[in-house]
Enzyme design. Sequence first.
Site, mmCIF file in Angstrom:
data_model
loop_
_atom_site.group_PDB
_atom_site.id
_atom_site.type_symbol
_atom_site.label_atom_id
_atom_site.label_comp_id
_atom_site.label_asym_id
_atom_site.label_seq_id
_atom_site.Cartn_x
_atom_site.Cartn_y
_atom_site.Cartn_z
ATOM 1 C CB SER A 205 -24.271 4.233 -12.658
ATOM 2 O OG SER A 205 -23.371 4.701 -11.684
ATOM 3 C CE1 TYR B 26 -19.771 1.804 -15.454
ATOM 4 C CE2 TYR B 26 -20.345 3.591 -13.969
ATOM 5 C CZ TYR B 26 -20.522 2.295 -14.396
ATOM 6 O OH TYR B 26 -21.461 1.496 -13.795
#
Length: 289
Positions: free
Chosen positions: A142, A155
């Site tokens: 990501s 995350y």
Amino acid sequence: MDLQMMLLDVIYFILRGSVRIVFRPRTKPIDGELVLITGSGGVLGRLFALEFTWDLGPRLVDVTNRVEVYCTADEVRTDLGRNVTMLVNNARVVARERLMDCPDELVERTMKVNCHALFWMTKAFVPQMKEQNHGHIITIASVLGLFSTACVEDYCASKFSAVGFHESLAHELLTEEFDGVKTTLVCPYIVDTGMFDRCKIRDEVALFLAPLDPEYCVEQAMNAILIDQPLVCIPRTLMKAQLSNVVTYRFMGSDKCMYPFIETVCLAYRPSCCHRTDYIEKKHPLLSQ
Ligand SMILES: *[C@@H]1O[C@H](CO)[C@@H](O)[C@H](O)[C@H]1NC(C)=O
């Protein structure tokens, strides 16, 4: 001498990069490859499966459970009589609560799915790729593995870990000359899968940086995978200045600097570090290493 080689390499990569923008390299054929995609129940995973025309029934495996991962890897090899040659590490979760309010198990789950699973998948499938010097490891990370933002500590930590893990593995494959085992790190901006719905950046910027359409994201990722591109940020504007990373690293010896460290540690502590009697599940060879 090494300095000259590095400068030449840098020039070569810049030239190659420019040429590749105009003349796109030929994509590689993937028929005959056995592709394994984690998290294929999710939006992105399903789209990847379609792109690879992966038509085998899914197996339900808990990727955070290494016993299950290793045993299923053996089953896949026995049942299909083939080795997995393309591994798409796509499974991911997010806790979606502020760290202080978040149950500890949820924080751990994020690390286990987004990061620890990469260890087990790699141990289960990459040795065969190395032996055949053929394969491709794809990590769907990501941009939150390159840049971070507030309140998604779990995350960001897991995605920075995934990026670090992937890059270390890629360096290892390069330095040990497994040039047939390719790696692609995919760093998409927020994808419109509902995972981060309602997240919002400044309106003026949002015009240029809207959440990605999942199909567009997978299409861009596939374009990169099929030309063995080591890193792709989607959209490309987010590309970290990575161009000369590999060559300058090699020049500085940074890619191999940990080898002596690993050897020393292993020699010094061999009795305890390589003889782990504390594993209950000793059946699988990978678990007793
Ligand atoms: C799978 O990989 C192993 C290890 O390299 C090799 O011995 C075996 O022949 C491979 N199997 C197939 C079907 O290619």
